[in-house]
Enzyme design. Sequence first.
Site, PDB file in Angstrom:
ATOM      1  N   ARG A  91      -6.862 -17.766  -8.516  1.00 59.60           N
ATOM      2  CA  ARG A  91      -7.555 -17.144  -7.377  1.00 59.60           C
ATOM      3  C   ARG A  91      -8.733 -16.274  -7.833  1.00 59.60           C
ATOM      4  O   ARG A  91      -8.717 -15.723  -8.929  1.00 59.60           O
ATOM      5  CB  ARG A  91      -6.549 -16.358  -6.528  1.00 59.60           C
ATOM      6  CG  ARG A  91      -5.519 -17.309  -5.935  1.00 59.60           C
ATOM      7  CD  ARG A  91      -4.524 -16.615  -5.082  1.00 59.60           C
ATOM      8  NE  ARG A  91      -5.129 -16.062  -3.875  1.00 59.60           N
ATOM      9  CZ  ARG A  91      -4.461 -15.295  -3.016  1.00 59.60           C
ATOM     10  NH1 ARG A  91      -3.199 -14.983  -3.252  1.00 59.60           N
ATOM     11  NH2 ARG A  91      -5.044 -14.844  -1.941  1.00 59.60           N
ATOM     12  N   ARG A  98       0.830  -1.220   0.000  1.00 60.27           N
ATOM     13  CA  ARG A  98       0.000   0.000   0.000  1.00 60.27           C
ATOM     14  C   ARG A  98       0.850   1.251   0.000  1.00 60.27           C
ATOM     15  O   ARG A  98       0.522   2.245  -0.661  1.00 60.27           O
ATOM     16  CB  ARG A  98      -0.915  -0.020   1.229  1.00 60.27           C
ATOM     17  CG  ARG A  98      -2.022  -1.070   1.136  1.00 60.27           C
ATOM     18  CD  ARG A  98      -2.560  -1.335   2.531  1.00 60.27           C
ATOM     19  NE  ARG A  98      -3.770  -2.135   2.555  1.00 60.27           N
ATOM     20  CZ  ARG A  98      -3.820  -3.457   2.415  1.00 60.27           C
ATOM     21  NH1 ARG A  98      -2.701  -4.150   2.203  1.00 60.27           N
ATOM     22  NH2 ARG A  98      -4.975  -4.114   2.471  1.00 60.27           N
ATOM     23  N   ARG A 114       3.565 -19.278   3.395  1.00 57.30           N
ATOM     24  CA  ARG A 114       3.215 -19.442   4.807  1.00 57.30           C
ATOM     25  C   ARG A 114       3.134 -20.916   5.209  1.00 57.30           C
ATOM     26  O   ARG A 114       3.386 -21.271   6.358  1.00 57.30           O
ATOM     27  CB  ARG A 114       1.918 -18.715   5.134  1.00 57.30           C
ATOM     28  CG  ARG A 114       2.050 -17.226   4.912  1.00 57.30           C
ATOM     29  CD  ARG A 114       1.101 -16.393   5.714  1.00 57.30           C
ATOM     30  NE  ARG A 114       1.048 -15.059   5.127  1.00 57.30           N
ATOM     31  CZ  ARG A 114       1.938 -14.100   5.348  1.00 57.30           C
ATOM     32  NH1 ARG A 114       2.960 -14.307   6.155  1.00 57.30           N
ATOM     33  NH2 ARG A 114       1.818 -12.925   4.763  1.00 57.30           N
ATOM     34  N   LYS A 141      -6.526 -18.938  -0.786  1.00 54.29           N
ATOM     35  CA  LYS A 141      -5.276 -18.197  -0.578  1.00 54.29           C
ATOM     36  C   LYS A 141      -4.241 -18.686  -1.597  1.00 54.29           C
ATOM     37  O   LYS A 141      -4.592 -19.303  -2.593  1.00 54.29           O
ATOM     38  CB  LYS A 141      -4.795 -18.374   0.859  1.00 54.29           C
ATOM     39  CG  LYS A 141      -5.738 -17.766   1.887  1.00 54.29           C
ATOM     40  CD  LYS A 141      -5.714 -16.257   1.823  1.00 54.29           C
ATOM     41  CE  LYS A 141      -6.705 -15.622   2.772  1.00 54.29           C
ATOM     42  NZ  LYS A 141      -6.890 -14.200   2.510  1.00 54.29           N
ATOM     43  N   ASP A 178      -3.987 -14.911   8.089  1.00 53.10           N
ATOM     44  CA  ASP A 178      -2.742 -15.492   7.564  1.00 53.10           C
ATOM     45  C   ASP A 178      -2.000 -16.328   8.607  1.00 53.10           C
ATOM     46  O   ASP A 178      -0.970 -16.923   8.305  1.00 53.10           O
ATOM     47  CB  ASP A 178      -1.826 -14.382   7.034  1.00 53.10           C
ATOM     48  CG  ASP A 178      -2.392 -13.761   5.757  1.00 53.10           C
ATOM     49  OD1 ASP A 178      -3.205 -14.424   5.079  1.00 53.10           O
ATOM     50  OD2 ASP A 178      -2.029 -12.610   5.446  1.00 53.10           O
ATOM     51  N   SER A 228     -12.855  -9.330   3.480  1.00 58.22           N
ATOM     52  CA  SER A 228     -11.609  -9.243   2.714  1.00 58.22           C
ATOM     53  C   SER A 228     -11.098  -7.812   2.675  1.00 58.22           C
ATOM     54  O   SER A 228     -11.727  -6.920   2.103  1.00 58.22           O
ATOM     55  CB  SER A 228     -11.819  -9.747   1.280  1.00 58.22           C
ATOM     56  OG  SER A 228     -10.713  -9.362   0.482  1.00 58.22           O
TER      57      SER A 228
HETATM   58  C1  S3P Z   1      -4.209  -8.846   2.722  1.00 56.89           C
HETATM   59  C2  S3P Z   1      -5.448  -9.298   3.069  1.00 56.89           C
HETATM   60  C3  S3P Z   1      -5.752 -10.721   3.315  1.00 56.89           C
HETATM   61  C4  S3P Z   1      -4.474 -11.520   3.549  1.00 56.89           C
HETATM   62  C5  S3P Z   1      -3.387 -11.203   2.560  1.00 56.89           C
HETATM   63  C6  S3P Z   1      -3.032  -9.736   2.622  1.00 56.89           C
HETATM   64  C7  S3P Z   1      -4.030  -7.404   2.464  1.00 56.89           C
HETATM   65  O1  S3P Z   1      -6.410 -11.230   2.172  1.00 56.89           O
HETATM   66  O2  S3P Z   1      -4.751 -12.898   3.530  1.00 56.89           O
HETATM   67  O3  S3P Z   1      -2.221 -11.950   2.826  1.00 56.89           O
HETATM   68  O4  S3P Z   1      -2.890  -6.930   2.400  1.00 56.89           O
HETATM   69  O5  S3P Z   1      -5.055  -6.730   2.321  1.00 56.89           O
HETATM   70  P1  S3P Z   1      -8.008 -11.104   1.971  1.00 56.89           P
HETATM   71  O6  S3P Z   1      -8.347  -9.670   1.829  1.00 56.89           O
HETATM   72  O7  S3P Z   1      -8.308 -11.873   0.717  1.00 56.89           O
HETATM   73  O8  S3P Z   1      -8.601 -11.740   3.190  1.00 56.89           O
END
Ligand code: S3P
EC number: 2.5.1.19
Length: 429
Positions: free
Chosen positions: A124, A29, A389, A344, A317, A169
């Site tokens: 995915r 981000r 992971r 995932k 995670d 999510s």
């Molecule tokens: C993440 C959100 C999660 C997480 C991923 C990183 C993020 O995924 O599992 O490793 O940086 O927003 P989801 O938004 O699909 O739950």
Amino acid sequence: MDRTHLDLAPCGPLRGVLRVPGDKSVTHRGLMLLALAEGEGRLFYPLKAGDTLSTAWVLRALGAGIEEEGPHFRVRGQGLRLKEPEDVLDCGNAGTLMRLILGILAGQEGVFAVLTGDSSLRRRPMGRVVEPLRAMGAQVDGREGGKRAPLGVRGAPLRGIRYTLPVPSAQVKSALLLAGLFAEGVTEVEEPVPTRDHTERLFRHFGLPLRVEGNRIRTEKASPFPAKDLLVPGDFSSAAFFLVAALIVPGSEVVVEGVGLNPTRTGLLQVLLAMGADLEWRVLEGEDGEPVGYVRARYSPLKGVSVDPGLIPLMVDEVPILAAAAAWAEGETFIPNLSELRVKESDRVRAIAHNLRALGVEVEEGPDWLRIRGGGVRRGEVEPFHDHRIAMAFAVAGLPVGVRVHEPEWAEISYPGFFRDLLGLCGGS
Ligand code: S3P
């Protein structure tokens, strides 16, 4: 071609203090927002690993200048208007990159881009972001009608929508908030259960429009904004491997310093405490909007628990490493609410069940739950299923007795140097 593997000998007490690499979510981000800013800003102690290097590469192709400065990144923003890329954008293994950049690209009027990724990422689900983006006016298409990558996007005028997340999510929430920066009117995302809030915290850091009321998050069209330096905390998800390693190897005591302790990420600490873990943590500073501190873990005899389903989004995670702790606990651990784990980097419910069995642990796998009968593991071989992971969690699960880890290089997606750091602690004084 022969597959690689790493044989880990039984590890003695882990002792020492360590810092883990920068937070993956904040690095993705931070790079994206600095790329959209005016002028130059630095990202201090970012994660430099497979996933976030993919983000740097994609943002360079969209016109941002990203240079390494020792352990940091210096980013020259391209402003809110990105450049049309000359070639396909390869997101590698990074779901966060593909989903968030789609939100940004959707609003780049006239810019055409194609997003692809490795075989895991191409499997995915992308419909979860494509559908609400289309409702905002985005022009996106892809395999299976836009449900899977490769995806093509042509930036278009967007309008704000109100959207309730059908799955918890943070990636979907963030993609829509980023698209909202380019949309006319207000974009509102409602989340029935809280998920990681790094995007919201970074919007505040950069002075972008944001209003949070309960579980509703609102943004609107952004004006050009200046770059601002940002410090990335250590990744709690990476720290979790060492905390559990210390809990299961007798005589251990490990402290992880400089780690992000954002409460939307630390659900694992609550579960481990309920299992009887000797854990202590403290927030010492609130660096650039993210709480940062230390966590200490000492060896503890653990007992099985039934995990509160509401905690899963706050530790999404960390379920693989929780499964490793459960394998060493006395009695049964029940982990519900796991449907998101099936989509995932690997099908993590299946990968966890497979590897626990490979280590002699009895496990029952439901559609969205796992029941693990603890009591310890025996020496075996574990399989990452192309998932960083899973590689790290099951290296830890086998640590007290020794374990063979196939394709250990998968750890480099989020933690280059993981095995060096782990072995360093095993030999610690
Ligand atoms: C993440 C959100 C999660 C997480 C991923 C990183 C993020 O995924 O599992 O490793 O940086 O927003 P989801 O938004 O699909 O739950």
